[in-house]
Design a protein around this motif. Structure first.
Motif, PDB file in Angstrom:
ATOM      1  N   ASP A   1       0.800  -1.227   0.000  1.00 42.08           N
ATOM      2  CA  ASP A   1       0.000   0.000   0.000  1.00 42.08           C
ATOM      3  C   ASP A   1       0.837   1.283   0.000  1.00 42.08           C
ATOM      4  N   VAL A   2       2.025   1.227  -0.557  1.00 42.97           N
ATOM      5  CA  VAL A   2       2.848   2.437  -0.637  1.00 42.97           C
ATOM      6  C   VAL A   2       2.560   3.131  -1.969  1.00 42.97           C
ATOM      7  N   MET A   3       2.354   4.472  -1.940  1.00 45.83           N
ATOM      8  CA  MET A   3       2.052   5.198  -3.169  1.00 45.83           C
ATOM      9  C   MET A   3       3.293   5.254  -4.058  1.00 45.83           C
ATOM     10  N   ILE A   4       3.123   4.825  -5.318  1.00 52.01           N
ATOM     11  CA  ILE A   4       4.291   4.814  -6.203  1.00 52.01           C
ATOM     12  C   ILE A   4       4.128   5.796  -7.358  1.00 52.01           C
ATOM     13  N   GLY A   5       3.011   6.503  -7.386  1.00 54.97           N
ATOM     14  CA  GLY A   5       2.817   7.466  -8.477  1.00 54.97           C
ATOM     15  C   GLY A   5       1.381   7.934  -8.483  1.00 54.97           C
ATOM     16  N   MET A   6       0.989   8.597  -9.559  1.00 48.72           N
ATOM     17  CA  MET A   6      -0.383   9.080  -9.635  1.00 48.72           C
ATOM     18  C   MET A   6      -0.789   9.282 -11.091  1.00 48.72           C
ATOM     19  N   GLU A   7      -2.118   9.353 -11.293  1.00 53.35           N
ATOM     20  CA  GLU A   7      -2.623   9.620 -12.634  1.00 53.35           C
ATOM     21  C   GLU A   7      -3.294  10.987 -12.625  1.00 53.35           C
ATOM     22  N   ALA A   8      -2.974  11.813 -13.627  1.00 55.19           N
ATOM     23  CA  ALA A   8      -3.597  13.134 -13.729  1.00 55.19           C
ATOM     24  C   ALA A   8      -4.919  13.002 -14.481  1.00 55.19           C
ATOM     25  N   LEU A   9      -6.004  13.546 -13.893  1.00 51.20           N
ATOM     26  CA  LEU A   9      -7.322  13.448 -14.524  1.00 51.20           C
ATOM     27  C   LEU A   9      -7.921  14.842 -14.648  1.00 51.20           C
TER      28      LEU A   9
ATOM     29  N   THR B   1       0.538  20.922 -17.610  1.00 49.77           N
ATOM     30  CA  THR B   1       0.195  21.167 -16.200  1.00 49.77           C
ATOM     31  C   THR B   1       0.660  20.011 -15.315  1.00 49.77           C
ATOM     32  N   ALA B   2       0.413  18.783 -15.780  1.00 45.84           N
ATOM     33  CA  ALA B   2       0.782  17.605 -14.976  1.00 45.84           C
ATOM     34  C   ALA B   2       2.299  17.533 -14.812  1.00 45.84           C
ATOM     35  N   CYS B   3       3.033  17.795 -15.894  1.00 46.79           N
ATOM     36  CA  CYS B   3       4.494  17.714 -15.819  1.00 46.79           C
ATOM     37  C   CYS B   3       5.042  18.797 -14.874  1.00 46.79           C
ATOM     38  N   ARG B   4       4.457  19.997 -15.030  1.00 47.25           N
ATOM     39  CA  ARG B   4       4.942  21.082 -14.169  1.00 47.25           C
ATOM     40  C   ARG B   4       4.685  20.738 -12.695  1.00 47.25           C
ATOM     41  N   GLN B   5       3.480  20.208 -12.424  1.00 52.63           N
ATOM     42  CA  GLN B   5       3.114  19.862 -11.056  1.00 52.63           C
ATOM     43  C   GLN B   5       4.034  18.763 -10.490  1.00 52.63           C
ATOM     44  N   ALA B   6       4.289  17.752 -11.326  1.00 51.75           N
ATOM     45  CA  ALA B   6       5.130  16.641 -10.865  1.00 51.75           C
ATOM     46  C   ALA B   6       6.532  17.156 -10.544  1.00 51.75           C
ATOM     47  N   GLN B   7       7.020  18.050 -11.395  1.00 54.29           N
ATOM     48  CA  GLN B   7       8.354  18.605 -11.180  1.00 54.29           C
ATOM     49  C   GLN B   7       8.397  19.434  -9.879  1.00 54.29           C
ATOM     50  N   THR B   8       7.293  20.201  -9.649  1.00 56.02           N
ATOM     51  CA  THR B   8       7.215  21.007  -8.414  1.00 56.02           C
ATOM     52  C   THR B   8       7.306  20.093  -7.192  1.00 56.02           C
ATOM     53  N   TRP B   9       6.518  18.996  -7.229  1.00 53.60           N
ATOM     54  CA  TRP B   9       6.534  18.086  -6.075  1.00 53.60           C
ATOM     55  C   TRP B   9       7.902  17.412  -5.922  1.00 53.60           C
ATOM     56  N   MET B  10       8.514  17.095  -7.046  1.00 55.26           N
ATOM     57  CA  MET B  10       9.836  16.471  -6.959  1.00 55.26           C
ATOM     58  C   MET B  10      10.828  17.396  -6.270  1.00 55.26           C
TER      59      MET B  10
END
Ligand SMILES: Nc1nc2c(ncn2[C@@H]2O[C@H](COP(=O)(O)OP(=O)(O)OP(=O)(O)O)[C@@H](O)[C@H]2O)c(=O)[nH]1
Ligand SMILES: [Mg+2]
Length: 655
Positions: free
Chosen positions: A422-430, A466-475
Motif C-alpha cells: 500500500d505504498v504510493m508509487i505514483g499518480m494519474e492526472a485526470l 500542467t501535470a508535468c509542471r506539477q510533478a516537477q514542483t513536487w519532486m
C-alpha cells in the motif's frame, strides 16, 4: 379353213383363258384373211406361229415406245423444274444479298473460330473499315471493347451449346475510337451433320435511342437548374431508405432547408443572378455531404437532404450546423457582386416523426418554419426535445470552446499504490472542468465533445504541461521522483508534431522523461496504423513510459501486444468491480495479470474499492492499483498536503 390350235393352247384348261387368248387373235386372223371366230375349239395350223409371235413382239415394241416417250417427257419436265428452282434460288439469294448489302442494320457472319467471314457495308461504314481489312480478323479484336469481350465469348459458347438464337447488347468501337451501342440478334448456321458452320448476327445501332432515353430519364428525375435530384427521385430514394431502415431497425433523417430572404436577391439583382446563386448553393451543399446522402431540390429556394444512416441525432445537429456555417460564407456572383444568404433547417426523423416520405417531409417542413420563427439561420428538430438537447449541446460546445482561455479546467490526481504494501508509487492526472453553471464536470461529459470538435488537441497539451509542471514542483519539494501518468487521445497521437511537443514540455518543465507515463486506450492502439507504431517508438525513444489503459475491453492479440513498446497494462475497472462475485471477471483479471508477467509488463488494476478486491489482486500478483479503496482523485492542494504527510513519514516510494 379351220384353224387348229396347238395342243398347248388347247391344253389351257380354263375356258376363260382360252377365250381370252383366242379373242385377242381374232383381229390378227381377220387381218390375215382368216376367220378364227368359229374355230375356237379347233386346232391351229403350224404356219400361224410366226404370226402370233410377231404380234407379240409388235405389241411389246409399241408398248416400249410409248413408255420411252413418257419417260422422256418426264425427264424434260423435271429438268425444267430443276432449272426453274435453280433460277428461283439464285434470285432469292441475290435478293437476300441485296437486302443485307443495302440494309442500314449491321450484319456480320463469323466462323466458329470467331473470325469475320463477312460484314455488310453498313457495319463497315460504322467501323470505318474495308471488307478486306475485316475478313478473317477475330471479331472481338476488331471492334469489341476489352471489358466486353468475355461476355461476347460467353454468348458464342451459349449459341454453340444450345443452338438457340440470342439477343445481346454490346458496344462496337470504330477505328477512331467512337463507341456505338448495338443490339445484336444472333443465330447459327449448321451443316448437314448438324454442326455449327458459322454464326451470323443482325445488329441495330441503339446508341441514339439509349441517349434519348437517358436524357428523358434525367429530365424526369433531375432538376434542370441545379442538376440535383428532383422531387420524384427524392421521394423514391426516401421510400427506398425507409424500406431498408425498417428491415434493419435504423433511423433516417430528413433535413428541410429553405434559404433566408432569398427574394431580396431576386428582387435586387434579378432572377438570373438568383438562379446563379441557387446553383452555387447547391454546389456547396453537395460538397458538404457524404456520397451516400441524397441532396435534392424540392422547389424554389428549398432543398432537402436525406440522411439514410443516422446513428444519433447529435450527429444531425453537427451536420445542420456545418451546412448553416457553409451557407453563411459569402458568395461571389459572375458580375463580381458579393452576396450573403443564410438558411433555416427543419429536421424530422424516421421512425419517431413519421413512417412515410410524405409525413417526414411535412414534419421537416413544419420544423423549418419553427426555425424561421426563431429568427432564421438556425435548425430545429420536429421533436422539440431533440431541439432542446441540441441547444444544450450547442451551449456546452460554445462554453467548452472558451473554457481553456477562461482557465476553467483543472487537474485532479489519483494515487497509484503498490499492492504488496500500500505504498504510493505514483499518480494519474485526470482533467476536470469547472463549468460556470454546472459546476465540476467529469471527463465523460465533455471529452467526447472535445474529441469531435478538435478541442482535445489544445486541451491535451494543457493537461500534459500542467501535470508535468506539477510533478516537477513536487519532486523539487520532496526530493523524490514522482511518477505521473497522463492520458493521450487518438487525435493527439495522430498529431504529426506530438513527439516534439512532449519533448518541449519535458524540457520546459524539467521533469525527467522517465517520470512521465503516457496512457493510451486499447481501442486507440487497435485502430492504429503504421503511423501509431512509429509515434510510439519515438515516444519510447524520448524515455517516457507507455501504458495501455482500459485493458481487456478491446481485442488485442498477444502477437500485437508483443510488437508494442509498452511498459504497463491497466486492467479495466469493469473486470475489477465484480470481484469476488463474478467468476469469469476474476478469470479474466487473473489471465491479464499472468499474461502481463509473461510479457514482462507491469500490471495495474483500476477501480479497486473493496478489501476483497485488493486481496484477490494481491494473491494473483498484480503489481499496483488505483481506486476509491485507497483514494479518489484529489486536487493539487489536497495531494500536496498528503505528500507533506508522507514525506514526514518517509513513505513516498521511488517509482
Ligand atoms: N431565381 C430564382 N428564384 C426562384 C426560383 N424558384 C423560386 N424562386 C423565388 O424564390 C423565392 C422563395 O421565396 P421564400 O422562400 O418564400 O421567401 P424568402 O425571401 O426566401 O424568405 P424566407 O424563406 O421566408 O426567409 C421567391 O421569391 C421565388 O420567386 C428559381 O428557380 N430561380
Ligand atoms: Mg426562402
Amino acid at each position: 379353213m379351220p384353224v387348229r390350235f396347238p395342243g398347248t393352247i388347247r391344253s389351257l384348261r380354263s375356258p376363260l383363258a382360252r377365250a381370252g387368248l383366242l379373242s385377242s387373235l381374232v383381229p390378227w386372223g381377220q387381218a390375215l384373211g382368216a376367220d378364227l371366230s368359229g374355230q375356237i375349239q379347233g386346232t391351229a395350223d403350224v404356219w400361224l406361229w410366226p404370226l402370233i409371235l410377231g404380234g407379240f413382239l409388235a405389241l411389246l415394241f409399241a408398248s416400249l415406245g410409248i413408255y420411252n416417250r413418257a419417260l422422256r417427257r418426264q425427264v424434260a419436265q423435271q429438268t425444267r423444274a430443276l432449272r426453274e428452282a435453280n433460277t428461283t434460288l439464285r434470285s432469292e439469294r441475290d435478293f437476300s444479298q441485296s437486302i443485307i448489302q443495302a440494309s442500314p442494320a449491321f450484319f456480320v457472319a463469323i466462323d466458329t473460330r470467331h473470325r469475320v467471314r463477312m460484314m455488310n457495308p453498313a457495319m463497315l461504314r460504322a467501323l470505318d473499315r474495308s471488307a478486306r481489312e475485316v475478313r478473317d480478323r477475330p471479331f472481338a479484336d476488331l471492334c469489341v471493347p476489352a471489358d466486353e469481350q468475355e461476355a461476347l465469348h460467353a454468348v458464342f459458347q451459349h449459341m454453340l451449346r444450345t443452338g438457340h438464337p440470342i439477343q445481346h447488347e454490346s458496344h462496337v468501337v470504330a477505328r477512331d475510337g467512337e463507341r456505338l451501342l448495338v443490339e445484336w440478334h444472333g443465330n447459327t448456321v449448321r451443316n448437314g451433320q448438324g454442326q455449327v458452320e458459322y454464326f451470323f448476327a443482325l445488329g441495330l445501332d441503339i446508341t441514339e435511342r439509349r441517349r434519348t432515353q437517358a436524357q428523358l430519364e434525367h429530365i424526369a428525375h433531375y432538376d434542370l437548374l441545379t442538376g440535383l435530384p428532383n422531387r420524384t427521385l427524392l421521394q423514391n430514394r426516401i421510400s427506398h431508405a425507409l424500406d431498408v431502415a425498417r428491415r434493419r431497425d435504423r433511423q433516417v433523417a430528413i433535413l428541410f432547408l429553405d434559404l433566408d430572404r432569398f427574394k431580396v436577391v431576386n428582387d435586387s439583382l434579378g432572377h438570373a443572378y438568383g438562379d446563379e446563386l441557387l446553383r452555387q448553393v447547391s454546389d456547396r451543399l453537395r460538397r458538404r455531404l457524404r456520397e451516400e446522402d441524397t441532396l435534392a431540390r424540392w422547389g424554389g429556394d428549398e432543398f432537402i437532404v436525406l440522411v439514410d444512416e443516422v446513428d444519433d441525432p447529435q450527429g444531425l445537429s453537427l451536420l445542420a450546423e456545418g451546412i448553416l456555417a457553409e451557407l453563411a460564407e459569402p458568395y461571389r456572383l459572375s458580375n463580381g457582386q458579393e452576396v450573403f444568404v443564410g438558411g433555416s433547417i427543419g429536421i424530422s426523423l424516421y421512425p419517431q416523426d413519421g413512417r412515410s416520405a410524405e409525413q417526414l417531409i411535412m414534419k421537416a417542413d413544419t420544423a423549418m418554419y419553427q426555425a424561421k420563427d426563431q429568427g432564421r439561420s438556425n435548425y430545429q428538430f420536429y421533436t422539440s426535445a431533440l431541439t432542446l438537447a441540441a441547444n444544450d449541446r450547442l451551449a456546452l460546445e460554445t462554453s467548452l470552446r472558451h473554457a481553456l482561455e477562461r482557465e476553467e479546467f483543472t487537474l485532479h490526481y489519483q494515487p497509484r499504490v503498490r499492492t504488496q504494501d500500500d505504498v504510493m508509487i505514483g499518480m494519474e492526472a485526470l482533467v476536470r472542468w469547472h463549468h460556470p453553471d454546472k459546476g465540476l464536470t467529469a471527463p465523460d461529459a465533455f471529452i467526447p465533445m472535445a474529441e469531435e470538435t478538435g478541442l482535445i488537441t489544445p486541451l491535451g497539451l494543457w493537461v500534459l504541461r500542467t501535470a508535468c509542471r506539477q510533478a516537477q514542483t513536487w519532486m523539487r519539494l520532496y526530493g523524490e521522483p514522482i511518477h505521473m501518468a497522463v492520458n493521450l487521445s487518438m487525435r493527439q497521437l495522430r498529431q504529426p508534431d506530438l513527439v516534439s511537443q512532449i519533448d518541449a514540455i519535458l524540457r520546459d518543465t524539467g521533469l525527467p522523461a522517465s517520470s512521465l507515463e503516457l496512457e493510451l486506450t486499447e481501442s486507440v492502439l487497435m485502430a492504429g496504423d503504421g503511423h501509431t507504431l512509429t509515434a510510439l517508438a519515438e515516444l519510447k525513444a524520448l524515455g517516457v513510459r507507455l501504458a495501455i489503459d482500459d485493458f481487456g475491453t478491446g481485442y488485442s492479440s498477444l502477437a500485437y501486444l508483443k510488437r508494442l513498446p509498452i511498459d504497463a497494462l491497466k486492467i479495466d475497472r469493469s473486470f475489477v468491480s465484480d470481484i469476488p462475485h463474478d467468476a469469469s471477471d476474476m478469470a479474466i483479471a487473473s489471465t491479464i495479470i499472468a499474461m502481463a508477467r509473461t510479457l514482462g509488463l507491469e500490471v495495474v488494476a483500476e477501480g479497486v474499492e473493496t478489501p476483497e478486491q485488493l486481496a484477490f489482486l494481491k494473491k494473483e500478483g498484480c503489481d499496483s492499483y488505483q481506486g476509491f479503496g485507497f483514494s479518489p482523485p484529489v486536487d493539487a492542494q489536497a495531494m500536496t498536503l498528503w505528500l507533506d504527510g508522507l514525506a514526514r513519514e518517509h513513505r513516498i516510494a521511488r517509482a
